[in-house]
Design a protein around this motif. Structure first.
Motif, PDB file in Angstrom:
ATOM      1  N   LEU A 176       0.838  -1.205   0.000  1.00  0.00           N
ATOM      2  CA  LEU A 176       0.000   0.000   0.000  1.00  0.00           C
ATOM      3  C   LEU A 176       0.867   1.248   0.000  1.00  0.00           C
ATOM      4  CD1 LEU A 176      -2.917  -0.743   2.501  1.00  0.00           C
ATOM      5  CD2 LEU A 176      -3.013  -0.670  -0.003  1.00  0.00           C
ATOM      6  N   GLN A 177       1.924   1.232   0.795  1.00  0.00           N
ATOM      7  CA  GLN A 177       2.835   2.376   0.840  1.00  0.00           C
ATOM      8  C   GLN A 177       3.505   2.570  -0.512  1.00  0.00           C
ATOM      9  OE1 GLN A 177       5.292   1.111   4.090  1.00  0.00           O
ATOM     10  NE2 GLN A 177       3.886   1.881   5.648  1.00  0.00           N
ATOM     11  N   PHE A 178       3.923   1.488  -1.138  1.00  0.00           N
ATOM     12  CA  PHE A 178       4.575   1.543  -2.442  1.00  0.00           C
ATOM     13  C   PHE A 178       3.652   2.171  -3.488  1.00  0.00           C
ATOM     14  CE2 PHE A 178       5.306  -0.470  -6.596  1.00  0.00           C
ATOM     15  CZ  PHE A 178       6.608  -0.078  -6.829  1.00  0.00           C
ATOM     16  N   ALA A 179       2.365   1.791  -3.429  1.00  0.00           N
ATOM     17  CA  ALA A 179       1.391   2.272  -4.409  1.00  0.00           C
ATOM     18  C   ALA A 179       0.746   3.591  -4.005  1.00  0.00           C
ATOM     19  CB  ALA A 179       0.310   1.225  -4.610  1.00  0.00           C
ATOM     20  N   ASP A 180       1.075   4.081  -2.821  1.00  0.00           N
ATOM     21  CA  ASP A 180       0.472   5.303  -2.293  1.00  0.00           C
ATOM     22  C   ASP A 180      -1.051   5.194  -2.262  1.00  0.00           C
ATOM     23  OD1 ASP A 180       0.592   7.817  -1.116  1.00  0.00           O
ATOM     24  OD2 ASP A 180       0.436   8.869  -3.039  1.00  0.00           O
ATOM     25  N   LEU A 181      -1.527   4.054  -1.734  1.00  0.00           N
ATOM     26  CA  LEU A 181      -2.954   3.800  -1.592  1.00  0.00           C
ATOM     27  C   LEU A 181      -3.313   3.666  -0.125  1.00  0.00           C
ATOM     28  CD1 LEU A 181      -3.474   1.035  -4.317  1.00  0.00           C
ATOM     29  CD2 LEU A 181      -4.316   3.396  -4.412  1.00  0.00           C
ATOM     30  N   SER A 182      -4.514   4.068   0.215  1.00  0.00           N
ATOM     31  CA  SER A 182      -5.021   3.885   1.574  1.00  0.00           C
ATOM     32  C   SER A 182      -5.755   2.542   1.640  1.00  0.00           C
ATOM     33  CB  SER A 182      -5.988   5.010   1.933  1.00  0.00           C
ATOM     34  OG  SER A 182      -7.192   4.874   1.184  1.00  0.00           O
ATOM     35  N   SER A 205      -8.731   2.133   2.511  1.00  0.00           N
ATOM     36  CA  SER A 205     -10.057   2.391   1.952  1.00  0.00           C
ATOM     37  C   SER A 205     -10.038   2.329   0.425  1.00  0.00           C
ATOM     38  CB  SER A 205     -10.545   3.762   2.422  1.00  0.00           C
ATOM     39  OG  SER A 205     -11.772   4.080   1.816  1.00  0.00           O
ATOM     40  N   GLN A 206      -9.004   2.903  -0.183  1.00  0.00           N
ATOM     41  CA  GLN A 206      -8.882   2.863  -1.640  1.00  0.00           C
ATOM     42  C   GLN A 206      -8.707   1.427  -2.136  1.00  0.00           C
ATOM     43  OE1 GLN A 206      -5.615   5.683  -1.683  1.00  0.00           O
ATOM     44  NE2 GLN A 206      -6.847   7.136  -2.877  1.00  0.00           N
ATOM     45  N   MET A 207      -7.901   0.647  -1.419  1.00  0.00           N
ATOM     46  CA  MET A 207      -7.706  -0.746  -1.829  1.00  0.00           C
ATOM     47  C   MET A 207      -9.005  -1.530  -1.660  1.00  0.00           C
ATOM     48  SD  MET A 207      -5.796  -2.977  -3.240  1.00  0.00           S
ATOM     49  CE  MET A 207      -4.075  -2.518  -3.176  1.00  0.00           C
ATOM     50  N   ALA A 208      -9.722  -1.280  -0.594  1.00  0.00           N
ATOM     51  CA  ALA A 208     -11.001  -1.960  -0.389  1.00  0.00           C
ATOM     52  C   ALA A 208     -11.939  -1.674  -1.559  1.00  0.00           C
ATOM     53  CB  ALA A 208     -11.630  -1.532   0.930  1.00  0.00           C
ATOM     54  N   ASP A 209     -11.983  -0.432  -2.005  1.00  0.00           N
ATOM     55  CA  ASP A 209     -12.821  -0.069  -3.143  1.00  0.00           C
ATOM     56  C   ASP A 209     -12.399  -0.838  -4.399  1.00  0.00           C
ATOM     57  OD1 ASP A 209     -14.313   1.711  -1.618  1.00  0.00           O
ATOM     58  OD2 ASP A 209     -13.236   3.493  -2.351  1.00  0.00           O
ATOM     59  N   ARG A 210     -11.109  -0.964  -4.621  1.00  0.00           N
ATOM     60  CA  ARG A 210     -10.611  -1.676  -5.806  1.00  0.00           C
ATOM     61  C   ARG A 210     -10.936  -3.160  -5.752  1.00  0.00           C
ATOM     62  NH1 ARG A 210      -5.349   1.186  -8.169  1.00  0.00           N
ATOM     63  NH2 ARG A 210      -5.940   3.326  -7.677  1.00  0.00           N
ATOM     64  N   LEU A 211     -10.970  -3.699  -4.533  1.00  0.00           N
ATOM     65  CA  LEU A 211     -11.253  -5.122  -4.363  1.00  0.00           C
ATOM     66  C   LEU A 211     -12.749  -5.414  -4.249  1.00  0.00           C
ATOM     67  CD1 LEU A 211      -8.457  -6.022  -1.791  1.00  0.00           C
ATOM     68  CD2 LEU A 211      -8.523  -6.639  -4.205  1.00  0.00           C
ATOM     69  N   GLY A 212     -13.556  -4.370  -4.030  1.00  0.00           N
ATOM     70  CA  GLY A 212     -14.995  -4.574  -3.866  1.00  0.00           C
ATOM     71  C   GLY A 212     -15.357  -5.187  -2.527  1.00  0.00           C
ATOM     72  N   TRP A 220      -4.907  -7.472  -5.586  1.00  0.00           N
ATOM     73  CA  TRP A 220      -4.106  -6.571  -4.743  1.00  0.00           C
ATOM     74  C   TRP A 220      -2.734  -6.334  -5.378  1.00  0.00           C
ATOM     75  CZ3 TRP A 220      -5.394  -5.365   0.686  1.00  0.00           C
ATOM     76  CH2 TRP A 220      -4.418  -4.582   1.307  1.00  0.00           C
ATOM     77  N   ALA A 221      -2.101  -7.410  -5.815  1.00  0.00           N
ATOM     78  CA  ALA A 221      -0.776  -7.287  -6.428  1.00  0.00           C
ATOM     79  C   ALA A 221      -0.829  -6.388  -7.657  1.00  0.00           C
ATOM     80  CB  ALA A 221      -0.233  -8.671  -6.793  1.00  0.00           C
ATOM     81  N   ARG A 222      -1.816  -6.599  -8.517  1.00  0.00           N
ATOM     82  CA  ARG A 222      -1.957  -5.756  -9.717  1.00  0.00           C
ATOM     83  C   ARG A 222      -2.214  -4.309  -9.334  1.00  0.00           C
ATOM     84  NH1 ARG A 222      -4.931 -10.103 -12.386  1.00  0.00           N
ATOM     85  NH2 ARG A 222      -6.732  -9.296 -11.288  1.00  0.00           N
ATOM     86  N   ALA A 223      -3.121  -4.094  -8.382  1.00  0.00           N
ATOM     87  CA  ALA A 223      -3.504  -2.726  -7.997  1.00  0.00           C
ATOM     88  C   ALA A 223      -2.356  -1.976  -7.336  1.00  0.00           C
ATOM     89  CB  ALA A 223      -4.718  -2.768  -7.063  1.00  0.00           C
ATOM     90  N   SER A 224      -1.498  -2.696  -6.616  1.00  0.00           N
ATOM     91  CA  SER A 224      -0.401  -2.036  -5.904  1.00  0.00           C
ATOM     92  C   SER A 224       0.900  -2.028  -6.700  1.00  0.00           C
ATOM     93  CB  SER A 224      -0.178  -2.696  -4.541  1.00  0.00           C
ATOM     94  OG  SER A 224       0.216  -4.042  -4.693  1.00  0.00           O
ATOM     95  N   GLY A 225       0.954  -2.782  -7.786  1.00  0.00           N
ATOM     96  CA  GLY A 225       2.150  -2.783  -8.617  1.00  0.00           C
ATOM     97  C   GLY A 225       3.303  -3.601  -8.073  1.00  0.00           C
ATOM     98  N   VAL A 226       3.013  -4.546  -7.191  1.00  0.00           N
ATOM     99  CA  VAL A 226       4.069  -5.415  -6.667  1.00  0.00           C
ATOM    100  C   VAL A 226       3.882  -6.821  -7.244  1.00  0.00           C
ATOM    101  CG1 VAL A 226       4.305  -4.097  -4.526  1.00  0.00           C
ATOM    102  CG2 VAL A 226       2.804  -6.085  -4.579  1.00  0.00           C
ATOM    103  N   PRO A 227       4.955  -7.582  -7.355  1.00  0.00           N
ATOM    104  CA  PRO A 227       4.824  -8.944  -7.871  1.00  0.00           C
ATOM    105  C   PRO A 227       3.978  -9.816  -6.932  1.00  0.00           C
ATOM    106  CG  PRO A 227       7.123  -8.244  -7.905  1.00  0.00           C
ATOM    107  CD  PRO A 227       6.355  -7.215  -7.120  1.00  0.00           C
TER     108      PRO A 227
END
Length: 76
Positions: free
Chosen positions: A20-26, A28-35, A59-66
């Protein structure tokens, strides 16, 4: 609950937090992306529960980590 599973959940929670830190996401933002709800994401970050494989893939795709790094099967 075995100590190993609690330890594995805690390690996953740390990697999820770093992603999350790497992607600069909160959370809450990740929860929205995951539904899903933010409390569910918070429980994964805290290591009190674990996400399903499908959620980890998104999560991996949304955050840009392998995916392999996120799941702990490969260190970057």
């Amino acid at each position: 609950m075995s100590p190993e599973s609690a330890q594995a959940r805690a390690a996953l929670g740390e990697r999820l937090t770093k992603s999350l830190q790497f992607a600069d996401l909160s959370p809450s933002q990740m929860a929205d992306r995951l539904g899903i709800t933010e409390p569910t994401v918070q429980s994964w970050l805290a290591g009190t529960s674990s996400p399903r494989l499908a959620h980890l893939m998104i999560w991996a795709r949304a955050s840009g980590v392998p995916f392999e790094w996120l799941t702990g099967t490969d260190e970057p």
